[in-house]
Design an enzyme around this catalytic site. Structure first.
Site, PDB file in Angstrom:
ATOM      1  N   SER A 166     -11.851  -0.572   9.223  1.00 14.11           N
ATOM      2  CA  SER A 166     -11.666  -1.724   8.351  1.00 14.11           C
ATOM      3  C   SER A 166     -12.792  -2.739   8.532  1.00 14.11           C
ATOM      4  O   SER A 166     -13.961  -2.418   8.344  1.00 14.11           O
ATOM      5  CB  SER A 166     -10.292  -2.346   8.598  1.00 14.11           C
ATOM      6  OG  SER A 166      -9.964  -3.283   7.600  1.00 14.11           O
ATOM      7  N   GLU A 226      -4.910   3.843   0.839  1.00 19.56           N
ATOM      8  CA  GLU A 226      -5.239   2.590   1.534  1.00 19.56           C
ATOM      9  C   GLU A 226      -4.437   1.416   0.968  1.00 19.56           C
ATOM     10  O   GLU A 226      -3.913   0.584   1.705  1.00 19.56           O
ATOM     11  CB  GLU A 226      -6.734   2.292   1.384  1.00 19.56           C
ATOM     12  CG  GLU A 226      -7.685   3.330   1.944  1.00 19.56           C
ATOM     13  CD  GLU A 226      -8.019   3.110   3.404  1.00 19.56           C
ATOM     14  OE1 GLU A 226      -7.466   2.170   4.018  1.00 19.56           O
ATOM     15  OE2 GLU A 226      -8.822   3.907   3.942  1.00 19.56           O
ATOM     16  N   HIS A 248      -3.705   1.954   4.577  1.00 15.45           N
ATOM     17  CA  HIS A 248      -4.757   1.385   5.414  1.00 15.45           C
ATOM     18  C   HIS A 248      -4.244   1.211   6.835  1.00 15.45           C
ATOM     19  O   HIS A 248      -3.151   0.736   7.040  1.00 15.45           O
ATOM     20  CB  HIS A 248      -5.161   0.024   4.835  1.00 15.45           C
ATOM     21  CG  HIS A 248      -6.376  -0.578   5.457  1.00 15.45           C
ATOM     22  ND1 HIS A 248      -7.629  -0.008   5.363  1.00 15.45           N
ATOM     23  CD2 HIS A 248      -6.537  -1.718   6.176  1.00 15.45           C
ATOM     24  CE1 HIS A 248      -8.510  -0.768   5.987  1.00 15.45           C
ATOM     25  NE2 HIS A 248      -7.871  -1.812   6.492  1.00 15.45           N
TER      26      HIS A 248
END
Length: 440
Positions: free
Chosen positions: A188, A306, A383
């Site tokens: 990320s 995600e 995610h």
């Protein structure tokens, strides 16, 4: 006991590893050093008992935040798996995510050896030395205050990462690591930072290859954009001069962080509110473009869904409004609307920018996608979900139990370890095949 260039450290046995926790890699960034680029730590006398985690960086206490926080947070951890004496091991350096505003690898509580990321299982499974470190976040690490006051440095969080990498490069041989085989891997915001580090002159020679997981590739502000953000933050913090932030109570900082991030989101801004700044000095070009010129072996990828993490709590009736505000274009189809919004978000933020990097990348690159079906998890392959498998935590993001011997996690750890060891995950490169390797 290990002798570093600053002093001796003694770790503890944990999970098939010797773990050294809370080693300083910079002077505490407090007082005159607050909001400045990090400087090397002081040497210490005697033996540093590296048996518990450090404090975590200052951050608001949201769902994914770390407690046990302090401005004095620049410490790292080293996980050395049991191995044959005299044999050097590849090194992997972890850069955590958290929207540039939260996260950390210090102790869960003060004095604890339970850390934000417990990586001894990962170290033992990959047979690599693993290093994790804290870097400053939110206004301390990324808010651009330097255009208002030269006393404040730029992109401090990135320079914390560079300082940690210098410590690793200079000292990892003492732990049994190969200083010429260092893989930087992150997820990320941490992965976006890696893209920035790949293009910075200050990082030359500090690592040899990279793993980029679910990077928010385009989450960087221009110098001009950052000025408006900084003034908005100062308004939320109730200050008129940057110097006033030096004495602001922690409670007021945390409140301002929350209000600032909400205000930026309400401006229909998909980028993280505290994203780093392309200032022409520390970051000279958009990392997505600058990284293309790098030649590091790169493993890059994402999870299949995600966007599920971000749309989970949004009422269905609000979804069309959200899509319009954020300029998302969900495809037509029979899937529920929220799933189509999630897919549009996944494509816009993660997949399309990633493919742009791959199309122009100068070095060898491989792409993966995490598609493992998470039975019982409402969030699916959202995610951050791959980390629970990669690091063998035993649960999913929404606390659904998963078998400890899960095959997806075993496969991931083998691929990550093989890449760190060989500079190759075990399949043909993106340029050769133009296909996605699914991890199932």
């Amino acid at each position: 006991m290990i002798s570093t260039e600053y002093g001796k450290v003694e770790g503890i046995r944990k999970g098939g590893c010797t773990v050294y926790m809370g080693i300083p890699f910079a002077k505490p960034p407090v007082g005159e050093l607050a909001f400045r680029h990090p400087v090397k730590p002081e040497s210490w006398e005697g033996i540093l008992k590296a048996d518990h985690g450090s404090k975590n960086p200052i951050q608001s206490q949201s769902k994914f935040a770390c407690g046990n926080i302090s401005e004095d947070c620049l410490y790292l951890n080293v996980y050395v798996p049991d191995h044959e004496e005299g044999r050097t091991l590849p090194v992997m350096v972890w850069v955590y995510g958290g929207s540039f505003s939260h996260g950390g690898v210090g102790g869960k509580t003060e004095g604890s050896d339970i850390l934000g990321y417990n990586l001894e299982k990962f170290a033992a499974a990959t047979n690599c030395i693993i290093v994790s470190f804290n870097y400053r976040l939110n206004l301390y690490g990324f808010l651009n205050l330097s255009f208002l006051d030269e006393r404040f440095d730029r992109n401090n969080g990135l320079y914390d990462q560079i300082m940690a990498l210098h410590f690793v490069k200079d000292n990892i041989a003492a732990f049994g690591g190969d200083a010429e085989k260092i893989t930087v891997f992150g997820q990320s915001a941490g992965a976006a930072c890696i893209l920035a580090l790949m293009s910075m002159e200050e990082t030359k020679g500090l690592f040899s290859q990279v793993i980029v997981q679910s990077a928010c590739v385009e989450h960087f502000f221009t110098e001009e954009e950052s000025h408006a953000n900084t003034r908005l933050y100062m308004k939320k913090a109730g200050v008129s001069e940057p110097s006033q932030l030096l004495k602001l109570p922690l409670e007021q900082i945390m409140k301002a962080n929350d209000e600032f991030e909400s205000a930026v989101l309400w401006k229909a801004e998909l980028r993280c509110a505290f994203s780093p700044v392309i200032d022409g000095i520390t970051l000279k070009q958009e990392p997505k473009l600058a990284a293309q010129a790098a030649e590091y072996p790169m493993l890059i990828g994402n999870t299949e869904h995600e966007g599920n993490l971000y749309v989970q709590n949004i009422p269905v009736i609000v979804m069309p409004i959200l899509s319009a505000i954020l300029h998302l274009k969900p495809e037509k189809g029979e899937e529920p609307y929220w799933q189509r919004v999630s897919k549009a978000m996944t494509d816009a933020i993660f997949i399309k920018p990633q493919l742009e990097i791959l199309e122009g990348y100068k070095g060898p690159a491989w792409r993966y996608q995490f598609c493992h079906n998470l039975e019982g998890s409402k969030l699916g392959t959202c995610h951050i979900s791959e980390l629970y498998f990669l690091f063998d935590s035993g649960k999913t993001i929404d606390e659904v139990e998963i078998p400890e011997s899960d095959e997806a996690g075993r496969i991931m750890r083998k691929i990550w370890g093989d890449f760190a060891r060989n500079g190759n995950p075990g399949w043909e490169s993106y340029r050769q095949q133009k296909y996605t390797e699914n991890i199932i």
